[in-house]
Design an enzyme around this catalytic site. Structure first.
Site, PDB file in Angstrom:
ATOM      1  CB  CYS A   2      -0.926   0.024   1.278  1.00 39.95           C
ATOM      2  SG  CYS A   2      -2.007  -1.641   1.513  1.00 39.95           S
ATOM      3  NE  ARG A  50      -6.969  -3.587   2.090  1.00 40.61           N
ATOM      4  CZ  ARG A  50      -7.696  -4.668   2.370  1.00 40.61           C
ATOM      5  NH1 ARG A  50      -9.106  -4.447   1.893  1.00 40.61           N
ATOM      6  NH2 ARG A  50      -7.568  -5.771   2.643  1.00 40.61           N
ATOM      7  CG  LEU A  51      -2.158  -4.088  -4.175  1.00 37.93           C
ATOM      8  CD1 LEU A  51      -2.902  -3.993  -5.432  1.00 37.93           C
ATOM      9  CD2 LEU A  51      -0.579  -3.989  -4.806  1.00 37.93           C
ATOM     10  CD  GLU A  77       0.927  -8.465   2.576  1.00 38.55           C
ATOM     11  OE1 GLU A  77       0.451  -8.899   3.639  1.00 38.55           O
ATOM     12  OE2 GLU A  77       0.518  -7.825   1.653  1.00 38.55           O
TER      13      GLU A  77
END
Length: 629
Positions: A2, A50-51, A77
């Protein structure tokens, strides 16, 4: 993956305009096409792009903790979030989502800044605690994810994943730092110790900063470092088994995603190892992506194709043509500040190709730094042995004099190109390794500058912080110091910057399993003979992977992700090179001896010398200066 941004007031609780935060988000929309959010409170504003990768529908940001007492924006992550979630639940924490973001919030509330030590992943995040009225800015151990910061004249701190987000704030001054230009000319990138703009900082890898509303911004605090001070004991077989275990753990932990996942595959040892271990762990064919060149001597698609066939991958391939030099302006806009690693072009192209098929791609970056895979590291290992044979009082005058008078034979066979080696051996190990890493050495840089720029530069030299980093390294040997410097300086400044910007430009998440910190710490403790044997680096890794990869993949000469820049600058980009050094934005700065630059450019175009790396640096510097206004 993101993008994050925000504003924090260190002088009181002045309101934050949500529209301003929203604009700082919008300029980096490529980092998060799946959603945008803004949250503000007195004295603070957080923005997020956001992705979606995990918990696709359930983890929008900015995210509040379960009790509403903390807010988070997070880029990256956390690979061990499920284990942490179970541990926190056992201690009474409750969760409303299935993703990793909420785990960070609960970990902060349970352990404070010590939560960072428990996170295994790549991350940059901002966490605001409403009770304590503090903002925690944190970056992962190796610097996979970026975070830029600046303190404005009104006492507010602005931050963002990319420099362009800070540039969207009207109060940020756009004054070029001449010392950053010196750094860039030396290394081909602006290292994390500096930014192209005065007043802008990059939070260093493995550091955090805790801001308060009633205090000036404090210095960053280091929460992780890698040490080369201890040595693992054991046979080659035992150590190789441990290494293979760490490799498997690193790869499989990064295969968790709720979206299509694949891998970059160059046909070299590192990416081939990642693909082999992915194939071992996956019930489905691994999706692999390869970029080649229409210049046969630079093309590795044959090797990548062999690995793809061996492991039955769903393989995708594309060739980069000579006309890809047209991407110069696109690359400059991605990086915001000058960046001259020409492999950014094929990295961007392979990211584009991957994004057509997957949302997450695993890469092979990190093994060269961790296990001594660069040729300069094996040279440094041998040179340190030579330095040990002669006292510095003899080496410096003798070899330094020889190096000074020895011609620079770019056109000659490699054994005859001894100038750099002589100058390196005359210097200390740290100074010699700085020469090995530099794109443009100190003598050439000095000849390029105008009198005015020499005045602006003063006594500063780009090599000084690099040498100091090596001298202070927790290390036993010269090879240790070289690897430490590559991990702390070159990796975040060049390799990880390149991969982050080029992948995020196409909304692709790139994961680097070979940068798992447990794997890095294991590699740092290996005996030198398990890292380097003769002229072969990554020795133990290559032995461990023999059951997976053919000999000619493991032991063929390292090629790297190279591009035909030298040919472009003698052909389709020759006119552009002449314009840059004689009449463009760069020439108007007054920083350079334009007559000397023009002479070097003409020598390159004529084919009598190879100055392609320098000319490419100048071209990318000019493009960046034009974008910065």
């Amino acid at each position: 993956m993101c993008g994050i941004t925000g504003i924090f007031h260190t002088e009181g609780l002045k309101p934050v305009d949500p529209d301003r935060v929203s604009r700082m988000c919008a300029v980096a929309a490529h980092r998060g096409p799946d959603g945008q959010g803004v949250w503000t409170a007195p004295g603070v504003g957080l923005g997020h792009l956001r992705l979606a990768i995990i918990d696709l529908a359930g983890s929008p940001q900015p995210m509040a903790s379960a009790d509403g007492a903390a807010m988070l924006v997070f880029n990256g992550e956390i690979y061990n979030f499920r284990e942490l979630r179970r541990e926190l639940q056992a201690e009474g924490a409750t969760f409303r989502t299935d993703g990793d973001s909420e785990v960070i919030l609960a970990a902060w509330q349970r352990w404070g800044v010590d939560c960072l030590q428990r996170l295994n992943g790549m991350f940059a995040f901002a966490l605001y605690d409403l009770r304590q009225r503090t903002l925690l800015l944190a970056r992962d151990r190796l610097g996979v994810k970026p975070l830029h910061m600046a303190t404005l004249s009104d006492g507010s701190v602005i931050f963002g994943s990319e420099l362009k987000q800070l540039l969207a704030h009207p109060s940020l001054r756009r004054e070029i730092d001449p010392l950053a230009v010196e750094d860039y000319l030396a290394w081909g990138f602006v290292p994390d110790t500096r930014s192209i703009l005065k007043g802008v900082e990059k939070l260093p890898a493995g550091h955090y900063r805790l801001l308060r509303h009633d205090a000036p911004p404090p210095p960053s605090v280091q929460w992780w470092d890698v040490s080369f001070e201890r040595r693992e004991r054991g046979s080659e077989a035992d150590l190789g088994a441990h290494l293979l275990h760490h490799l498997r753990e690193a790869v499989t932990s990064r295969m968790v995603a709720d979206v299509p996942l694949g891998a970059f595959l160059s046909g070299g040892v590192d990416s081939s190892s990642v693909v082999a271990l992915m194939a071992e762990a996956s019930p489905e064919p691994v999706k692999t992506c390869t970029i080649g060149f229409d210049v046969r001597t630079l093309d590795e698609t044959e090797y990548a194709g062999r690995i793809a066939a061996q492991y039955g991958t769903e393989h995708h391939q594309r060739i980069v043509g000579a006309d890809d030099f047209a991407l110069v302006d696109t690359l400059a806009a991605m990086f915001d500040e000058p960046f001259a690693d020409a492999s950014a072009l094929p990295t961007y192209r392979v990211s584009q190709l991957a994004r057509e098929h997957v949302t997450v791609a695993l890469s092979g970056d990190g093994a060269d730094e961790a296990f001594a895979g660069y040729r300069r590291q094996t040279f440094q290992h041998r040179e340190e042995q030579v330095r040990g044979l002669f006292p510095a009082a003899l080496r410096r005058p003798l070899l330094g004099t020889l190096g000074a008078v020895y011609p620079k034979l770019d056109w000659a066979p490699r054994p005859l190109r001894a100038k750099t080696t002589l100058l390196s051996l005359a210097a200390s190990g740290e100074e010699g390794y700085a020469r090995a890493l530099a794109v443009t050495g100190p003598e050439l840089r000095a000849s390029l500058y105008s009198d005015e720029f020499r005045r602006l530069r003063g006594a500063y030299r780009a090599e000084q912080p690099f040498v100091a980093l090596m001298q202070g390294a927790p290390a036993q040997s010269g090879l240790d110091k070289a690897q430490y410097a590559d991990l702390k300086f070159y990796l975040p400044g060049d390799i990880l910057t390149k991969v982050d910007r080029t992948s995020m430009a196409v909304s692709l998440e790139a994961r680097e399993p070979l940068l798992d910190h447990r794997l890095i710490e294991f590699g740092a403790a290996l005996p030198e003979r398990m890292r380097v044997r003769g002229a072969t680096g990554k020795w133990l890794m290559k032995q461990a992977m023999r059951r997976y990869l053919p000999e000619d993949i493991l032991f063929r000469p390292k090629m790297g992700f190279v591009t035909p820049i030298a040919a472009w600058l003698r052909g389709p980009l020759a006119g552009e090179a002449r314009r840059v050094v004689s009449g463009g934005t760069l020439a108007r700065t007054g920083w350079f001896d334009t007559a000397h630059l023009a002479a070097l450019t003409e020598a390159h175009i004529a084919g009598t010398s190879d100055h392609s790396r320098l000319i490419w640096q100048l071209l990318m510097l000019e493009r960046s200066l034009a974008l910065l206004g």
